[in-house]
Design an enzyme around this catalytic site. Structure first.
Site, PDB file in Angstrom:
ATOM      1  CG  ASP A   1     -21.652  21.130  23.894  1.00  0.00           C
ATOM      2  OD1 ASP A   1     -22.831  21.660  23.612  1.00  0.00           O
ATOM      3  OD2 ASP A   1     -21.074  19.888  23.723  1.00  0.00           O
TER       4      ASP A   1
ATOM      5  CD  GLU B   1     -17.088  16.279  16.834  1.00  0.00           C
ATOM      6  OE1 GLU B   1     -16.243  15.884  16.998  1.00  0.00           O
ATOM      7  OE2 GLU B   1     -18.009  16.517  17.743  1.00  0.00           O
TER       8      GLU B   1
HETATM    9  C1  9WN Z   1     -22.829  16.673  24.630  1.00  0.00           C
HETATM   10  C2  9WN Z   1     -23.377  14.634  19.535  1.00  0.00           C
HETATM   11  C3  9WN Z   1     -23.275  16.087  20.191  1.00  0.00           C
HETATM   12  C4  9WN Z   1     -23.721  17.095  19.529  1.00  0.00           C
HETATM   13  C5  9WN Z   1     -23.412  18.556  20.240  1.00  0.00           C
HETATM   14  C6  9WN Z   1     -21.898  18.495  20.480  1.00  0.00           C
HETATM   15  C7  9WN Z   1     -21.246  17.406  21.236  1.00  0.00           C
HETATM   16  C8  9WN Z   1     -21.717  16.323  23.378  1.00  0.00           C
HETATM   17  C9  9WN Z   1     -20.081  16.085  23.896  1.00  0.00           C
HETATM   18  O1  9WN Z   1     -21.986  16.200  20.597  1.00  0.00           O
HETATM   19  O2  9WN Z   1     -21.730  17.423  22.378  1.00  0.00           O
HETATM   20  O3  9WN Z   1     -23.893  16.853  24.355  1.00  0.00           O
HETATM   21  O4  9WN Z   1     -19.997  15.090  24.728  1.00  0.00           O
HETATM   22  O5  9WN Z   1     -19.343  17.180  23.599  1.00  0.00           O
HETATM   23  O6  9WN Z   1     -21.496  19.843  21.019  1.00  0.00           O
HETATM   24  O7  9WN Z   1     -23.799  19.705  19.654  1.00  0.00           O
HETATM   25  O8  9WN Z   1     -25.107  17.062  19.529  1.00  0.00           O
HETATM   26  O9  9WN Z   1     -22.777  15.004  18.198  1.00  0.00           O
END
Ligand code: 9WN
Length: 439
Positions: free
Chosen positions: A159, A379
Site C-alpha cells: 500500500d 509484520e
Molecule cells: C489494507 C493485511 C493487510 C495486507 C496488506 C498490508 C495491510 C491493509 C491496511 O494489511 O493492508 O488492505 O489496513 O493497511 O499492506 O498487504 O494484506 O495483512
C-alpha cells in the site's frame, strides 16, 4: 522451537474457517494473506489450509472478483477502518466484503496445498473459482497492451510503497472525517501518514460510488500483481492437468502475460509499474520489480539482470529482501512498505531463485529464519538490524516460515530431519487442541 511457535501464532489467529492476519490490527479475513497462510497451514493441517481458501472463495462475487477483505460480522465496525459500512458491498453469499482485490496468488497457494497433501476433490472444487478470478481481471482490468491494472494502492498489497507516490499525488482528497484505527496498535512512524490515508479513502469512495466498476484517478499496471496473475496461469495449468482438463490455454496465457510484461514493464534490470492512463513507466526501486522471478518462463537474460539488481541495489546477500532499495532517498527501514523486509516478498523471490540460483535462495531462507528467531513473527523487519516492526504474531510471517522450514529446514537441512522434524512431531498435540475445523 520456531515451527512450534509458528503454529501457535496460526492457532491463535484462527477464527473457525479462516485466519486473521493479526488479532488486533487486521481482525477480518484478507485475500492474499489467506493464500500465504494456506501455504503454511498445509504443512501441519492441510484440511485447515483447504478450508481457508474455500472460505475466501465463498465470498467471491458473481463477476469473479475475490474481495480483498471478507468481514467478520461479529467484529464491531469500529475495530478496523474502513469497515463494512464504508464499503457497502456484499458477496452473493450475503457476507460483507470490500470491493477491491489483491494480488491473485491463490492458484499458486492451491497448488502448494495440493502438493503438500494431494486432494483431487479440493482441486476440482477450487479450479473453476480460480479461473473465474482470473477471468474477472482479464475482462475488467486489462489494458490494450494486455496488462492488468490495479485501481487502488491497497490492491497492490504494498500500500505505502514509494512506487505510488507520483500516481497518488494526483488524487484530490479532502479530510477523511473518520478516525484511523491502525494507529491504536502501531506507532505512527511505522504506518502511512494521514495524507496518504485521506487519498486512500477518497479513491476507495470514488470506486465504490461507480458500483466498483470504473477506475478513478489511480490506475497502474504493477509488476507484482501481473507476475502473480501470470504465475496463477502456470499453476492453473498444473491444476487443470491434475483434474484431467486441458492445460494448454493456461500455458498460453502465462506465456502471453510474461511477454507483455517484458515488453512494457521491464527496463534496466528491474520491472516497474506503468500508468495505465498515460502509458508512462513509473520508474522506481520497489522490490515488486523483482517478483516476476516467480514466472517460470522468464527469459534467461532478464532473470540474470534481475539477480544482478537483487544483489547490487537490494543487497540480498544480507539475507532479506528490502521492500524498497536501500540507498534511495525514499528508503526508510521501519516504515510500512517503504524499505522494511516482509516475509511474503522474500518468500516469493526465494521461490523464484530456488531452481535458478540455489546459493542465493539459501541465503534468503537463512535470513528469514534469522529474522523471526531474532524478533519473532513481526509484520516487517529492518533489513539490516532485523529489528521487528508493525504488529506482532503476524500470520503470514508464521505461515511462510513454517513452509520454509519444511522445504529448506534449518541450515539447509530439510524439515523431515533434525530438530524441525522433532518439532513437527510435537505439533500434533497443538493441532488436536486448536483445530476446530468442521470435517
Ligand atoms: C489494507 C493485511 C493487510 C495486507 C496488506 C498490508 C495491510 C491493509 C491496511 O494489511 O493492508 O488492505 O489496513 O493497511 O499492506 O498487504 O494484506 O495483512
Amino acid at each position: 522451537m520456531i515451527a512450534r511457535d509458528a503454529v501457535r501464532v496460526l492457532v491463535a489467529n484462527w477464527d473457525g474457517s479462516y485466519t486473521v492476519p493479526s488479532r488486533r490490527l487486521y481482525p477480518h479475513q484478507w485475500s492474499w494473506d489467506s493464500a500465504f497462510i494456506a501455504i503454511g497451514n498445509a504443512r501441519w493441517s492441510p484440511r485447515r489450509a483447504r478450508v481457508e481458501l474455500l472460505s475466501l472463495f465463498g465470498a467471491q462475487w458473481r463477476d469473479g472478483r475475490v474481495p480483498h477483505i471478507v468481514f467478520n460480522p461479529a467484529v464491531p465496525e469500529g475495530a478496523y477502518f474502513p469497515g463494512p459500512e464504508f464499503w457497502e458491498a456484499r458477496a452473493p453469499s450475503g457476507t460483507s466484503t470490500s470491493g477491491i482485490v489483491q494480488p491473485p496468488v491463490h492458484a499458486l497457494a492451491a497448488w502448494q496445498v495440493h502438493l503438500a497433501d494431494p486432494d483431487p476433490a479440493f482441486l476440482r472444487r477450487i479450479y473453476p473459482r480460480l479461473v473465474a478470478q482470473q477471468h474477472f481481471l482479464r475482462t475488467a482490468r486489462q489494458s490494450p497492451e494486455g496488462l492488468m491494472s490495479i485501481v487502488h494502492p491497497w490492491e497492490s498489497g504494498m500500500d505505502n510503497s514509494p512506487a505510488w507516490d507520483i500516481p497518488l499525488a494526483a488524487v484530490v482528497a479532502g479530510p477523511m472525517g473518520v478516525v484511523r484505527r491502525d494507529l491504536t496498535h502501531v506507532s505512527p512512524d511505522e504506518r502511512p501518514t494521514d495524507r496518504d490515508y485521506e487519498r486512500y479513502t477518497a479513491l476507495a469512495r470514488a470506486y465504490r460510488d461507480t458500483g466498483y466498476r470504473e477506475a478513478g484517478a489511480f490506475a497502474v499496471e504493477d509488476p507484482l500483481f501481473n507476475a502473480a496473475y501470470g504465475a496463477a496461469e502456470s499453476a492453473l495449468a498444473k491444476i487443470a492437468a491434475a483434474c484431467g482438463l486441458d492445460p494448454a490455454p493456461h500455458h498460453a496465457e502465462a506465456a502471453r502475460i510474461t511477454a507483455a510484461m517484458v515488453e512494457h514493464l521491464y527496463d534496466d534490470g528491474l520491472f516497474h509499474s506503468r500508468d495505465a492512463g498515460s502509458g508512462i513507466l513509473l520508474r522506481s526501486s520497489s522490490a515488486a520489480g523483482l517478483v516476476p522471478l516467480i514466472l517460470p518462463d522468464l527469459p534467461r537474460e532478464i532473470v540474470n539482470a534481475l539477480i544482478g539488481t537483487a544483489l547490487d541495489r537490494f543487497e540480498i546477500k544480507r539475507g532479506l529482501l528490502p521492500s524498497f532499495a536501500p540507498g534511495t532517498p525514499e528508503f526508510d527501514p521501519a516504515r510500512y512498505w517503504r524499505g522494511p523486509s516482509w516475509i511474503n516478498l522474500t518468500w516469493l523471490v526465494w521461490q523464484g531463485l530456488r531452481h535458478r540460483r540455489a546459493d542465493l535462495a539459501e541465503l534468503l531462507a537463512d535470513g528469514m529464519i534469522r529474522a523471526v528467531t531474532t524478533s519473532g513473527f513481526r509484520e516487517y523487519f529492518d533489513p539490516f538490524t532485523l529489528e521487528g516492526h508493525g504488529c506482532r504474531d503476524f500470520s503470514w510471517s508464521a505461515a511462510l516460515v513454517l513452509d520454509l522450514l519444511c522445504q529448506h529446514g534449518l541450515d539447509g537441512v530439510p524439515a523431515s530431519l533434525r530438530e524441525v522434524g522433532e518439532e513437527r512431531r510435537s505439533l500434533v498435540e497443538t493441532h488436536e487442541i486448536g483445530d476446530q475445523v468442521p470435517a
